[in-house]
Design a protein around this motif. Structure first.
Motif, PDB file in Angstrom:
ATOM      1  N   GLN A  33      44.463  43.193 -51.942  1.00 27.07           N
ATOM      2  CA  GLN A  33      44.176  42.380 -52.719  1.00 27.07           C
ATOM      3  C   GLN A  33      43.568  42.081 -53.798  1.00 27.07           C
ATOM      4  O   GLN A  33      43.069  42.189 -54.032  1.00 27.07           O
ATOM      5  N   HIS A  35      43.580  38.849 -57.419  1.00 25.13           N
ATOM      6  CA  HIS A  35      44.049  38.372 -57.625  1.00 25.13           C
ATOM      7  C   HIS A  35      43.918  38.756 -59.363  1.00 25.13           C
ATOM      8  O   HIS A  35      43.392  38.914 -60.298  1.00 25.13           O
ATOM      9  N   ARG A  36      45.340  38.110 -59.726  1.00 25.85           N
ATOM     10  CA  ARG A  36      46.067  38.593 -61.078  1.00 25.85           C
ATOM     11  C   ARG A  36      45.815  37.726 -62.245  1.00 25.85           C
ATOM     12  O   ARG A  36      45.097  36.593 -61.966  1.00 25.85           O
ATOM     13  N   GLY A  41      50.501  36.277 -64.477  1.00 22.78           N
ATOM     14  CA  GLY A  41      51.719  34.967 -63.701  1.00 22.78           C
ATOM     15  C   GLY A  41      50.960  34.345 -62.712  1.00 22.78           C
ATOM     16  O   GLY A  41      50.868  34.125 -61.937  1.00 22.78           O
ATOM     17  N   GLY A  43      47.347  34.173 -60.159  1.00 16.37           N
ATOM     18  CA  GLY A  43      47.683  34.142 -57.959  1.00 16.37           C
ATOM     19  C   GLY A  43      47.593  35.175 -57.673  1.00 16.37           C
ATOM     20  O   GLY A  43      47.049  36.714 -57.873  1.00 16.37           O
ATOM     21  N   ALA A  45      47.913  38.686 -55.063  1.00 20.44           N
ATOM     22  CA  ALA A  45      48.775  39.498 -54.418  1.00 20.44           C
ATOM     23  C   ALA A  45      48.171  40.768 -54.148  1.00 20.44           C
ATOM     24  O   ALA A  45      47.264  40.903 -54.264  1.00 20.44           O
ATOM     25  N   TYR A  46      48.966  41.907 -53.942  1.00 19.52           N
ATOM     26  CA  TYR A  46      48.957  42.397 -53.316  1.00 19.52           C
ATOM     27  C   TYR A  46      49.469  44.075 -53.956  1.00 19.52           C
ATOM     28  O   TYR A  46      50.375  44.508 -53.769  1.00 19.52           O
ATOM     29  N   PHE A 124      52.894  45.487 -57.311  1.00 19.61           N
ATOM     30  CA  PHE A 124      52.201  44.566 -56.731  1.00 19.61           C
ATOM     31  C   PHE A 124      54.038  44.540 -55.624  1.00 19.61           C
ATOM     32  O   PHE A 124      55.459  43.482 -56.032  1.00 19.61           O
ATOM     33  N   VAL A 125      53.600  43.138 -54.061  1.00 18.47           N
ATOM     34  CA  VAL A 125      54.391  42.830 -54.064  1.00 18.47           C
ATOM     35  C   VAL A 125      52.972  41.544 -53.053  1.00 18.47           C
ATOM     36  O   VAL A 125      52.444  41.254 -53.030  1.00 18.47           O
ATOM     37  N   GLU A 126      54.008  40.245 -53.197  1.00 21.87           N
ATOM     38  CA  GLU A 126      53.669  39.405 -52.708  1.00 21.87           C
ATOM     39  C   GLU A 126      53.198  38.508 -51.538  1.00 21.87           C
ATOM     40  O   GLU A 126      51.781  37.967 -50.991  1.00 21.87           O
ATOM     41  N   TRP A 127      53.553  39.429 -50.253  1.00 19.23           N
ATOM     42  CA  TRP A 127      53.421  39.169 -49.592  1.00 19.23           C
ATOM     43  C   TRP A 127      53.473  40.780 -48.427  1.00 19.23           C
ATOM     44  O   TRP A 127      54.067  41.268 -48.899  1.00 19.23           O
TER      45      TRP A 127
END
Length: 130
Positions: A33, A35-36, A41, A43, A45-46, A124-127
């Motif tokens: 996890q 935090h970008r 961008g 938020g 992400a993973y 990166f992936v969001e979910w």
């Protein structure tokens, strides 16, 4: 221009493998996890395929079930608690690491330094889906 991919957070990151490689304790995350920064961008992400390397590890106490999602993690550098770690990052000072997994397992180690870095091209992936 920003120089990190973001700030790593132990909680909810997924450990794929953990073990000693020579004198180093290497923790491989299938999903970390992060935090970008706003410039990227923003938020959470993973970040896939990340390694945390405890260099010159000693006093390693690792339970057999140390895999999967982390419920918490604490890293102290020279006795100071570090919350979110920049990716990539390296420090050559005494460290103490304590990981607690969602399944109740725990890992504890001390080392002479630590590095956190993506393996290969950062993705990166969001979910996460299982």
């Amino acid at each position: 221009m920003w120089n990190t991919l973001g700030n790593f957070d132990f909680q909810d990151s997924e450990v794929a493998d953990i073990g000693l490689h020579g004198a180093d304790l290497v923790i491989r995350f299938s999903a970390a996890q992060v935090h970008r920064p706003a410039e990227a961008g923003g938020g959470a992400a993973y970040l896939q395929s990340v390694e945390l390397i405890c260099m010159g590890a000693w006093g390693v106490q690792q339970e057999a079930a140390c895999l999967g999602r982390l419920s918490s993690g604490v890293l102290r550098v020279n006795g100071l608690h570090c919350d979110r770690l920049p990716v990539p990052w390296e420090v050559l000072d005494p460290v103490e690491l304590v990981l607690t997994f969602a399944n109740g397992a725990a890992c504890h180690a001390r080392a002479v330094g630590v590095a956190l870095k993506p393996v290969g091209e950062p993705r990166f992936v969001e979910w996460l889906t299982c």
